[in-house]
Write a protein that holds these residues in place. Sequence first.
Motif, PDB file in Angstrom:
ATOM      1  N   ASP A  26      16.859  21.430   1.428  1.00 14.63           N
ATOM      2  CA  ASP A  26      17.971  20.633   0.676  1.00 14.63           C
ATOM      3  C   ASP A  26      18.256  21.867  -0.852  1.00 14.63           C
ATOM      4  N   VAL A  27      17.232  22.401  -1.300  1.00 18.57           N
ATOM      5  CA  VAL A  27      17.511  23.022  -2.605  1.00 18.57           C
ATOM      6  C   VAL A  27      17.975  24.265  -2.269  1.00 18.57           C
ATOM      7  N   VAL A  28      17.892  24.833  -1.130  1.00 18.59           N
ATOM      8  CA  VAL A  28      18.556  26.319  -0.982  1.00 18.59           C
ATOM      9  C   VAL A  28      19.975  26.080  -0.401  1.00 18.59           C
ATOM     10  N   GLN A  29      20.397  24.983  -0.048  1.00 19.65           N
ATOM     11  CA  GLN A  29      21.568  24.661   0.787  1.00 19.65           C
ATOM     12  C   GLN A  29      22.892  25.304  -0.124  1.00 19.65           C
ATOM     13  N   GLY A  54      19.766  17.898 -18.972  1.00 19.65           N
ATOM     14  CA  GLY A  54      19.508  19.118 -18.149  1.00 19.65           C
ATOM     15  C   GLY A  54      20.738  20.188 -18.407  1.00 19.65           C
ATOM     16  N   MET A  55      20.123  21.318 -18.114  1.00 20.65           N
ATOM     17  CA  MET A  55      20.933  22.624 -18.297  1.00 20.65           C
ATOM     18  C   MET A  55      20.410  23.700 -17.461  1.00 20.65           C
ATOM     19  N   VAL A  56      21.348  24.561 -16.888  1.00 21.90           N
ATOM     20  CA  VAL A  56      20.967  25.592 -16.073  1.00 21.90           C
ATOM     21  C   VAL A  56      21.715  26.991 -16.794  1.00 21.90           C
ATOM     22  N   ALA A  57      20.845  27.804 -16.867  1.00 20.84           N
ATOM     23  CA  ALA A  57      21.479  29.066 -17.263  1.00 20.84           C
ATOM     24  C   ALA A  57      21.137  30.407 -16.641  1.00 20.84           C
ATOM     25  N   THR A  58      22.023  31.177 -15.941  1.00 17.56           N
ATOM     26  CA  THR A  58      21.680  32.299 -15.189  1.00 17.56           C
ATOM     27  C   THR A  58      22.812  33.496 -15.528  1.00 17.56           C
ATOM     28  N   SER A  59      22.598  34.538 -14.996  1.00 22.24           N
ATOM     29  CA  SER A  59      23.529  35.820 -15.214  1.00 22.24           C
ATOM     30  C   SER A  59      24.868  35.577 -14.408  1.00 22.24           C
ATOM     31  N   GLN A  60      24.895  34.625 -13.304  1.00 21.94           N
ATOM     32  CA  GLN A  60      26.013  34.583 -12.632  1.00 21.94           C
ATOM     33  C   GLN A  60      26.508  32.957 -12.746  1.00 21.94           C
ATOM     34  N   GLY A  91      19.405  14.686  -8.026  1.00 13.27           N
ATOM     35  CA  GLY A  91      17.959  14.210  -8.244  1.00 13.27           C
ATOM     36  C   GLY A  91      16.890  15.291  -8.248  1.00 13.27           C
ATOM     37  N   GLY A  92      17.331  16.377  -8.088  1.00 13.77           N
ATOM     38  CA  GLY A  92      16.244  17.305  -8.437  1.00 13.77           C
ATOM     39  C   GLY A  92      15.546  17.572  -9.801  1.00 13.77           C
ATOM     40  N   ASN A  93      14.387  18.312  -9.785  1.00 11.62           N
ATOM     41  CA  ASN A  93      13.788  18.445 -11.259  1.00 11.62           C
ATOM     42  C   ASN A  93      14.373  19.831 -11.673  1.00 11.62           C
ATOM     43  N   ALA A  94      13.622  20.309 -12.578  1.00 11.18           N
ATOM     44  CA  ALA A  94      13.779  21.523 -13.164  1.00 11.18           C
ATOM     45  C   ALA A  94      13.323  22.716 -12.422  1.00 11.18           C
ATOM     46  N   ILE A  95      12.270  22.419 -11.737  1.00 11.51           N
ATOM     47  CA  ILE A  95      11.633  23.285 -10.528  1.00 11.51           C
ATOM     48  C   ILE A  95      12.687  23.476  -9.261  1.00 11.51           C
ATOM     49  N   ASP A  96      13.158  22.512  -8.929  1.00 11.98           N
ATOM     50  CA  ASP A  96      14.213  22.445  -7.998  1.00 11.98           C
ATOM     51  C   ASP A  96      15.344  23.313  -8.394  1.00 11.98           C
ATOM     52  N   ALA A  97      15.980  23.007  -9.455  1.00 15.86           N
ATOM     53  CA  ALA A  97      17.160  23.734  -9.934  1.00 15.86           C
ATOM     54  C   ALA A  97      16.647  25.328 -10.168  1.00 15.86           C
ATOM     55  N   ALA A  98      15.677  25.528 -10.699  1.00 14.52           N
ATOM     56  CA  ALA A  98      15.203  26.902 -10.550  1.00 14.52           C
ATOM     57  C   ALA A  98      15.165  27.757  -9.373  1.00 14.52           C
ATOM     58  N   ILE A  99      14.688  26.931  -8.245  1.00 12.35           N
ATOM     59  CA  ILE A  99      14.719  27.509  -7.023  1.00 12.35           C
ATOM     60  C   ILE A  99      16.094  27.801  -6.517  1.00 12.35           C
ATOM     61  N   ALA A 100      16.780  26.926  -6.889  1.00 13.94           N
ATOM     62  CA  ALA A 100      18.092  26.911  -6.253  1.00 13.94           C
ATOM     63  C   ALA A 100      19.024  28.104  -6.873  1.00 13.94           C
ATOM     64  N   ALA A 158      25.559  30.797  -9.567  1.00 13.78           N
ATOM     65  CA  ALA A 158      24.144  30.343  -9.437  1.00 13.78           C
ATOM     66  C   ALA A 158      23.953  29.467 -10.272  1.00 13.78           C
ATOM     67  N   ALA A 159      24.258  29.312 -11.527  1.00 22.24           N
ATOM     68  CA  ALA A 159      24.076  28.241 -12.418  1.00 22.24           C
ATOM     69  C   ALA A 159      24.524  26.855 -11.923  1.00 22.24           C
ATOM     70  N   GLN A 160      25.816  27.012 -11.051  1.00 26.66           N
ATOM     71  CA  GLN A 160      26.449  25.844 -10.704  1.00 26.66           C
ATOM     72  C   GLN A 160      25.440  25.372  -9.537  1.00 26.66           C
ATOM     73  N   ALA A 161      24.996  26.368  -8.773  1.00 31.86           N
ATOM     74  CA  ALA A 161      23.913  25.808  -7.758  1.00 31.86           C
ATOM     75  C   ALA A 161      22.846  25.104  -8.314  1.00 31.86           C
ATOM     76  N   GLY A 162      22.162  25.355  -9.377  1.00 31.17           N
ATOM     77  CA  GLY A 162      21.064  24.521  -9.776  1.00 31.17           C
ATOM     78  C   GLY A 162      21.540  23.535 -10.538  1.00 31.17           C
ATOM     79  N   LEU A 163      22.942  23.442 -11.125  1.00 26.05           N
ATOM     80  CA  LEU A 163      23.244  22.104 -11.694  1.00 26.05           C
ATOM     81  C   LEU A 163      23.631  21.170 -10.386  1.00 26.05           C
ATOM     82  N   GLU A 164      23.934  21.601  -9.405  1.00 21.19           N
ATOM     83  CA  GLU A 164      24.229  20.690  -8.246  1.00 21.19           C
ATOM     84  C   GLU A 164      23.068  20.190  -7.708  1.00 21.19           C
ATOM     85  N   VAL A 165      21.916  20.940  -7.783  1.00 17.24           N
ATOM     86  CA  VAL A 165      20.640  20.374  -7.243  1.00 17.24           C
ATOM     87  C   VAL A 165      20.148  19.281  -8.326  1.00 17.24           C
TER      88      VAL A 165
END
Length: 254
Positions: free
Chosen positions: A187-190, A72-78, A92-101, A81-88
């Motif tokens: 949990d996703v928005v933590q 998996g990989m998360v790309a954002t402008s900050q 055990g979260g999926n791509a949707i969880d990471a995008a929301i995070a 925020a990318a770290q938040a997606g990676l953390e999720v």
Amino acid sequence: MFRIEKKKGKQEARKARMADWKPGGGQPARHPLAGKASAGTDISIRGGKMMDLDYLYHPYVSTRNTVFAKKGMVATSQPLAAQAGLEVLQKGGNAIDAAIAAAAALTVVEPASNGIGSDAFAIVWAGGKLHGLNASGPAPQSISIEAVKKQGYEKMPAYGVVPITVPGAPAAWAALSEKFGRLPLADVVQPAIRYAEEGYPLSPVLGKYWERAFRQFQTIFKEECSGHGLTRLRRTAGRRQSGKCGNRPGMPRH
């Protein structure tokens, strides 16, 4: 998807082929290594089709290395925020969880460009089907042309409470989480909540745009800025001024 094979070659030969090639210099818009065995990496795609790419080729002074990942990989402008997606994802979260995070975190760590009261749209490929979501916020139920004119406006103002629509982004997060998510939305928005409560270091770019946004609204809303609202925001940033690089702003009631 990709089978990566290292090819032997000399770096000097690669440089020689690139020496006379200049983007925009009148030569054909063609990579100097196209169709040739490069000293970089050959990529062969399953199915018989070949792509001859060189991930070490950088035509400009500034460079950004190509990144590969297996899980998996998360790309954002900050980065935070990318770290938040990676953390999720790591929880055990999926791509949707990471995008929301990541989206929720952006409203905290990049407030000059993202807001929790904004709209949202999504295109999701899941279960072999393409799904679309329009979460643009509707107008308030009680608003009307007559109601706006009664407040002294001949046209819809650009700023203030009147032009604000019902926030669509939070509804989008909830809908996407319910339909496609793997982890509970709470949990996703933590990560976003943690950034808001504990603060985070301001990057140079964010500090610049935060300062610019503050100066803009300070001019537009003179009374509000001289009162309680934005003055408190400036104190939160650590000094009686807008966000500066290195400060750790917190937004506990965000």
